[in-house]
Design a protein around this motif. Structure first.
Motif, PDB file in Angstrom:
ATOM      1  N   ARG A  95      52.017  -5.209  39.422  1.00 55.26           N
ATOM      2  CA  ARG A  95      52.033  -6.671  39.481  1.00 55.26           C
ATOM      3  C   ARG A  95      50.703  -7.233  38.962  1.00 55.26           C
ATOM      4  O   ARG A  95      50.678  -8.169  38.157  1.00 55.26           O
ATOM      5  CB  ARG A  95      52.286  -7.128  40.927  1.00 55.26           C
TER       6      ARG A  95
ATOM      7  N   LEU B 105      61.724  -2.088  37.052  1.00 55.21           N
ATOM      8  CA  LEU B 105      60.968  -3.246  36.568  1.00 55.21           C
ATOM      9  C   LEU B 105      61.967  -4.294  36.124  1.00 55.21           C
ATOM     10  O   LEU B 105      62.709  -4.080  35.162  1.00 55.21           O
ATOM     11  CB  LEU B 105      60.072  -2.845  35.390  1.00 55.21           C
TER      12      LEU B 105
ATOM     13  N   LEU C  55      57.078 -10.134  34.308  1.00 54.08           N
ATOM     14  CA  LEU C  55      57.555  -9.178  35.310  1.00 54.08           C
ATOM     15  C   LEU C  55      57.978  -9.958  36.542  1.00 54.08           C
ATOM     16  O   LEU C  55      57.158 -10.578  37.209  1.00 54.08           O
ATOM     17  CB  LEU C  55      56.446  -8.180  35.655  1.00 54.08           C
ATOM     18  N   ASP C  56      59.274  -9.942  36.837  1.00 52.58           N
ATOM     19  CA  ASP C  56      59.784 -10.691  37.985  1.00 52.58           C
ATOM     20  C   ASP C  56      59.701  -9.884  39.275  1.00 52.58           C
ATOM     21  O   ASP C  56      59.242 -10.381  40.296  1.00 52.58           O
ATOM     22  CB  ASP C  56      61.242 -11.106  37.748  1.00 52.58           C
ATOM     23  N   THR C  57      60.156  -8.640  39.228  1.00 55.53           N
ATOM     24  CA  THR C  57      60.223  -7.811  40.425  1.00 55.53           C
ATOM     25  C   THR C  57      59.849  -6.378  40.090  1.00 55.53           C
ATOM     26  O   THR C  57      60.262  -5.857  39.045  1.00 55.53           O
ATOM     27  CB  THR C  57      61.658  -7.819  41.012  1.00 55.53           C
ATOM     28  N   VAL C  58      59.087  -5.761  40.990  1.00 60.58           N
ATOM     29  CA  VAL C  58      58.822  -4.327  40.927  1.00 60.58           C
ATOM     30  C   VAL C  58      59.429  -3.736  42.190  1.00 60.58           C
ATOM     31  O   VAL C  58      59.125  -4.172  43.296  1.00 60.58           O
ATOM     32  CB  VAL C  58      57.307  -4.009  40.914  1.00 60.58           C
TER      33      VAL C  58
ATOM     34  N   ALA D 170      50.501  -6.766  35.106  1.00 56.50           N
ATOM     35  CA  ALA D 170      51.397  -7.688  34.409  1.00 56.50           C
ATOM     36  C   ALA D 170      50.881  -9.127  34.472  1.00 56.50           C
ATOM     37  O   ALA D 170      50.974  -9.872  33.485  1.00 56.50           O
ATOM     38  CB  ALA D 170      52.807  -7.600  34.989  1.00 56.50           C
ATOM     39  N   GLN D 171      50.331  -9.523  35.604  1.00 55.79           N
ATOM     40  CA  GLN D 171      49.787 -10.882  35.712  1.00 55.79           C
ATOM     41  C   GLN D 171      48.598 -11.075  34.771  1.00 55.79           C
ATOM     42  O   GLN D 171      48.493 -12.115  34.117  1.00 55.79           O
ATOM     43  CB  GLN D 171      49.377 -11.180  37.153  1.00 55.79           C
TER      44      GLN D 171
ATOM     45  N   ALA E  42      53.491  -0.843  43.308  1.00 55.74           N
ATOM     46  CA  ALA E  42      53.999  -2.190  43.066  1.00 55.74           C
ATOM     47  C   ALA E  42      52.861  -3.198  42.876  1.00 55.74           C
ATOM     48  O   ALA E  42      52.911  -4.038  41.966  1.00 55.74           O
ATOM     49  CB  ALA E  42      54.911  -2.625  44.216  1.00 55.74           C
ATOM     50  N   ILE E  43      51.841  -3.117  43.717  1.00 59.53           N
ATOM     51  CA  ILE E  43      50.717  -4.054  43.610  1.00 59.53           C
ATOM     52  C   ILE E  43      49.976  -3.868  42.293  1.00 59.53           C
ATOM     53  O   ILE E  43      49.647  -4.837  41.595  1.00 59.53           O
ATOM     54  CB  ILE E  43      49.755  -3.892  44.809  1.00 59.53           C
TER      55      ILE E  43
END
Length: 160
Positions: free
Chosen positions: A77, A112, A87-90, A80-81, A73-74
């Motif tokens: 994230r 995703l 990307l709102d939520t993983v 994507a950043q 997840a990290i």
């Protein structure tokens, strides 16, 4: 080449390696609870009642799955950043499965959420297979003895 390598043994512990993370797990009672320190963070592990534990914390396998899921997840994230993708939520779902003849495997499903196109989703799924913990687990990272430290109490017995 080290002497150990020359004789077919494992390379010397620490040769050419730089520690990237560390943890200490301590069991001090008759039960199965273990207190864990990783950096400045404290965690615990235990076994369920059915395995003779007190079920006061997640199991060691639960911690392994947590490490794999959180790293996935990290990493996604962060990627994507950097790309400024929406990307709102993983959400990473993991399972540890036991099969015939003591075979085991980990299942992983990644959700995703966000306004991502198909190419962005495909790239993130590709990245998920190359996270540090994914690589360590899937490659069967060797566990090698570390050099003992001088004991300040107890009998000083050490084992890698």
């Amino acid at each position: 080449m080290t002497a150990a390598e020359a004789t077919g043994g494992a390379p010397e512990a620490g040769a050419g390696f730089v520690r990237a993370a560390a943890a200490v797990a301590t069991s001090t009672a008759d039960d199965y609870r273990v207190d864990i320190r990783s950096g400045r963070h404290k965690l615990s592990a235990d076994e369920p009642d059915s395995a003779g534990g007190a079920d006061t914390a997640t199991t060691p396998v639960g911690l392994l799955l947590s490490a794999l899921g959180s790293c996935t997840a990290i990493t996604l994230r962060m990627y994507a950043q950097r790309k400024q993708w929406p990307l709102d939520t993983v959400r990473v779902h993991l399972g540890y499965e036991k099969g015939p003849e003591k075979a085991v495997r980990i299942t992983r499903r990644i959700d995703l959420l966000g306004d991502l196109d198909d190419a962005q989703r495909a790239r993130l799924f590709d990245i998920a297979d190359r996270t540090p913990v994914t690589r360590a687990v899937s490659a069967g990272t060797p566990i090698v003895p570390a050099a003992p430290r001088a004991s300040t109490s107890g009998n000083g017995a050490h084992h890698g």
